[in-house]
Design a protein around this motif. Structure first.
Motif, PDB file in Angstrom:
ATOM      1  N   LEU A 245      -0.183  -1.723   8.035  1.00 58.52           N
ATOM      2  CA  LEU A 245       0.950  -2.045   7.177  1.00 58.52           C
ATOM      3  C   LEU A 245       0.860  -1.319   5.834  1.00 58.52           C
ATOM      4  O   LEU A 245       1.857  -0.821   5.310  1.00 58.52           O
ATOM      5  CB  LEU A 245       1.019  -3.555   6.957  1.00 58.52           C
ATOM      6  CG  LEU A 245       1.486  -4.383   8.153  1.00 58.52           C
ATOM      7  CD1 LEU A 245       1.253  -5.867   7.905  1.00 58.52           C
ATOM      8  CD2 LEU A 245       2.949  -4.124   8.462  1.00 58.52           C
ATOM      9  N   PHE A 246      -0.346  -1.243   5.301  1.00 59.75           N
ATOM     10  CA  PHE A 246      -0.550  -0.562   4.028  1.00 59.75           C
ATOM     11  C   PHE A 246      -0.268   0.934   4.177  1.00 59.75           C
ATOM     12  O   PHE A 246       0.341   1.557   3.293  1.00 59.75           O
ATOM     13  CB  PHE A 246      -1.981  -0.791   3.558  1.00 59.75           C
ATOM     14  CG  PHE A 246      -2.249  -0.280   2.157  1.00 59.75           C
ATOM     15  CD1 PHE A 246      -1.645  -0.866   1.066  1.00 59.75           C
ATOM     16  CD2 PHE A 246      -3.121   0.773   1.957  1.00 59.75           C
ATOM     17  CE1 PHE A 246      -1.892  -0.405  -0.220  1.00 59.75           C
ATOM     18  CE2 PHE A 246      -3.380   1.241   0.682  1.00 59.75           C
ATOM     19  CZ  PHE A 246      -2.758   0.653  -0.408  1.00 59.75           C
TER      20      PHE A 246
ATOM     21  N   LEU B 197      -2.562  -8.352   2.531  1.00 62.65           N
ATOM     22  CA  LEU B 197      -1.871  -7.218   1.919  1.00 62.65           C
ATOM     23  C   LEU B 197      -2.059  -7.217   0.405  1.00 62.65           C
ATOM     24  O   LEU B 197      -2.200  -6.156  -0.214  1.00 62.65           O
ATOM     25  CB  LEU B 197      -0.377  -7.271   2.259  1.00 62.65           C
ATOM     26  CG  LEU B 197       0.042  -6.650   3.590  1.00 62.65           C
ATOM     27  CD1 LEU B 197       1.513  -6.920   3.863  1.00 62.65           C
ATOM     28  CD2 LEU B 197      -0.236  -5.157   3.614  1.00 62.65           C
TER      29      LEU B 197
ATOM     30  N   LEU C  54       3.430  -3.588  -4.343  1.00 66.00           N
ATOM     31  CA  LEU C  54       3.035  -4.371  -3.169  1.00 66.00           C
ATOM     32  C   LEU C  54       2.153  -5.537  -3.584  1.00 66.00           C
ATOM     33  O   LEU C  54       2.357  -6.685  -3.154  1.00 66.00           O
ATOM     34  CB  LEU C  54       2.286  -3.463  -2.182  1.00 66.00           C
ATOM     35  CG  LEU C  54       1.724  -4.144  -0.939  1.00 66.00           C
ATOM     36  CD1 LEU C  54       2.848  -4.590  -0.016  1.00 66.00           C
ATOM     37  CD2 LEU C  54       0.778  -3.200  -0.191  1.00 66.00           C
TER      38      LEU C  54
ATOM     39  N   TRP D  21       3.361   1.486   4.122  1.00 68.51           N
ATOM     40  CA  TRP D  21       3.868   1.353   2.758  1.00 68.51           C
ATOM     41  C   TRP D  21       3.654   2.647   1.967  1.00 68.51           C
ATOM     42  O   TRP D  21       4.528   3.085   1.210  1.00 68.51           O
ATOM     43  CB  TRP D  21       3.173   0.167   2.093  1.00 68.51           C
ATOM     44  CG  TRP D  21       3.620  -0.149   0.695  1.00 68.51           C
ATOM     45  CD1 TRP D  21       2.931   0.078  -0.447  1.00 68.51           C
ATOM     46  CD2 TRP D  21       4.855  -0.756   0.294  1.00 68.51           C
ATOM     47  NE1 TRP D  21       3.647  -0.350  -1.550  1.00 68.51           N
ATOM     48  CE2 TRP D  21       4.832  -0.866  -1.123  1.00 68.51           C
ATOM     49  CE3 TRP D  21       5.966  -1.217   0.992  1.00 68.51           C
ATOM     50  CZ2 TRP D  21       5.881  -1.419  -1.832  1.00 68.51           C
ATOM     51  CZ3 TRP D  21       7.028  -1.773   0.258  1.00 68.51           C
ATOM     52  CH2 TRP D  21       6.972  -1.865  -1.128  1.00 68.51           C
TER      53      TRP D  21
ATOM     54  N   THR E   7      -3.818  -4.943   8.490  1.00 64.08           N
ATOM     55  CA  THR E   7      -3.554  -4.732   7.069  1.00 64.08           C
ATOM     56  C   THR E   7      -3.550  -3.240   6.742  1.00 64.08           C
ATOM     57  O   THR E   7      -2.706  -2.758   5.973  1.00 64.08           O
ATOM     58  CB  THR E   7      -4.605  -5.454   6.211  1.00 64.08           C
ATOM     59  OG1 THR E   7      -4.612  -6.839   6.546  1.00 64.08           O
ATOM     60  CG2 THR E   7      -4.305  -5.310   4.738  1.00 64.08           C
TER      61      THR E   7
END
Length: 481
Positions: free
Chosen positions: A444-445, A384, A119, A448, A441
């Motif tokens: 989204l992290f 990110l 990432l 992931w 953030t």
């Protein structure tokens, strides 16, 4: 869950230290990179993201106190750089903090860190590739009075639909990387020297317009703004990690890796602080928001002439190429290392007999980065990248503490001074910067990492080199199954 559970054993199993040494030779990557070129790799991965782009988003968050933001980020990076230097000298192979986590924290922690690194590198490469279009537009406008339409050159979310220059840049860098590490390092060195000369020009010319009144009020948004901006610009220190991804391609890695890490940090921090001081002193901090190709615009306003701004835009175009090149290099080597460990499919560890490079890993990296550059908003990419970088840095600091305890007599080319205070301070600094990142953030992290867990459970734990050593690449890095 029982301690004897197969899943529990898989999650916590660690890669033996001797296997890293064995994996660093054989039929794998070629050791062609020297200390100066490696230092240039670190500088090349760093200068560009922080100065040619980040001032435009960081100054509105902190005002003139963005100078302190760079200092805060640099201190956190320096603490971690010392930890990187020790682990890189103790485990001198490709893979960066993924490899370090595999030796200290266990397989799933290593997998999660590797996922964070993917990432970190992919998003960083996409962010800087997106900003390349801004400087390319600025250069063509100044030279030829021609400007590409925003729809194909501006960042998505800022008037752009598909960022075509970013996609082209990634493709060109991939072609160069496929030719070989030595050739890529040489081209990167030339471009880094050009960008340092261009930034020196900015500092010299910008100083002539320095106005201390532009520094007042120094911190209009308070210390909270300083912290927010520090978290934003921290992604600019990704170059420290990029140095450690080259462990399998460096001559005398136990000595060269620590020297390059510390040397790159010293140069980068000096340049960042100088340019930030001159930049906020040369124009009001409120002028930075929404300013495209900011450093070039500042020079144009100062001189009233075209040539300084043209030189800076040309230097930015070239230097951003070097950042993208090194970021793609770093990610492809991490994919190669994970493939060698069986955590990714066999194709990722294949090395071209002609060029000595992992061609499939490089092409996959380029495709992913090009996709992100084409369609993702720029601000989201920066935050990110900071999250991925900080997660990797945290693991490195933990790794020093753990390896000192579990392998106190391990041969280390460099030892962190002030142990254990420095690694603990590094952990605290990284934790503070993670805390300053925005909520979206985190979300989204988190998504992931959930995806990382799914891939690990369905594929990686069953194909790990530690699951079936006789069926994997630990014995011969360049071998096929």
């Amino acid at each position: 869950m029982s301690p004897r559970s197969p899943l529990r054993r898989q999650l916590l199993r660690r890669k033996p230290l001797h296997s890293f040494t064995d994996a660093g030779g054989g039929a794998g990557l070629r050791r062609t990179v020297g200390p100066f070129q490696l230092t240039m790799i670190g500088i090349g991965a760093t200068i560009g993201t922080g100065i040619f782009f980040a001032l435009g988003s960081a100054v509105p968050e902190a005002g003139p106190a963005v100078i302190l933001s760079f200092v805060v980020a640099a201190v956190a990076a320096a603490l971690t750089a010392l930890c990187y230097a020790e682990l890189a000298s103790a485990v001198p192979v490709s893979g960066s903090s993924y490899s370090y986590a595999y030796a200290t924290l266990g397989e799933f922690a290593a997998w999660a860190v590797g996922w964070c690194l993917l990432l970190e590198y992919a998003v960083s490469g996409a962010a800087i590739a997106v900003s390349w279009g801004e400087y390319l537009n600025d250069l063509t406008l100044r030279l030829f009075d021609v400007r590409m339409p925003d729809a194909i050159s501006a960042p998505p979310g800022a008037g752009g639909v598909v960022n075509l220059p970013g996609v082209v840049l990634v493709g060109l860098c991939c072609l160069l990387l496929v030719r070989g590490a030595k050739e890529s390092a040489l081209v990167n060195t030339v471009m880094v020297l050009v960008k340092l000369a261009v930034l020196a020009l900015f500092v010299v010319v910008g100083t002539t317009a320095f106005d201390s009144g532009n520094l007042q009020p120094f911190a209009p948004l308070g210390f909270a703004g300083v912290g927010t901006a520090a978290a934003t610009v921290f992604f600019a220190f990704i170059g420290l990690d990029a140095v450690s991804t080259a462990g399998d391609e460096v001559r005398d890695p136990k000595r060269t890796l620590p020297l390059a890490i510390v040397g790159a940090l010293a140069v980068v921090t000096t340049v960042y602080v100088l340019v930030a001081v001159v930049g906020v002193g040369a124009q009001p901090w409120t002028a930075f928001e929404g300013q495209e190709a900011g450093l070039s615009a500042i020079l144009g306003d100062i001189t009233g002439a075209q040539w300084p701004a043209v030189l800076l835009s040309a230097g930015a175009v070239l230097s951003i190429v070097s950042v993208t090149l090194v970021v793609l290099y770093g990610q492809s080597r991490i994919l190669y290392t994970m493939g060698r460990d069986g955590m990714l499919p066999t194709a990722f560890r294949r090395v071209s007999p002609r060029s000595g490079t992992p061609v499939f890993s490089t092409l996959m990296t380029g495709g992913f980065v090009a996709l992100l550059a084409a369609v993702f908003p720029l601000d989201l990419l920066a935050d990110l990248t900071s999250m991925g970088t900080l997660a990797a840095f945290t693991v490195v600091s933990l790794g020093v503490l753990i390896l000192r305890r579990t392998s106190p007599h391990l041969d280390r080319g460099f030892r962190v001074p002030g142990h254990p205070v420095v690694p603990v301070l590094s952990l605290g600094a990284c934790g503070y910067l993670i805390y300053e990142l925005p909520l979206d953030t985190y979300l989204l992290f988190g998504g992931w990492l959930v995806l990382a867990l799914v891939v690990y459970l369905l594929y990686s734990r069953h194909n790990s080199a530690l699951e079936a050593p006789e069926d994997t690449a630990l014995a011969a890095p360049g071998a096929e199954r």
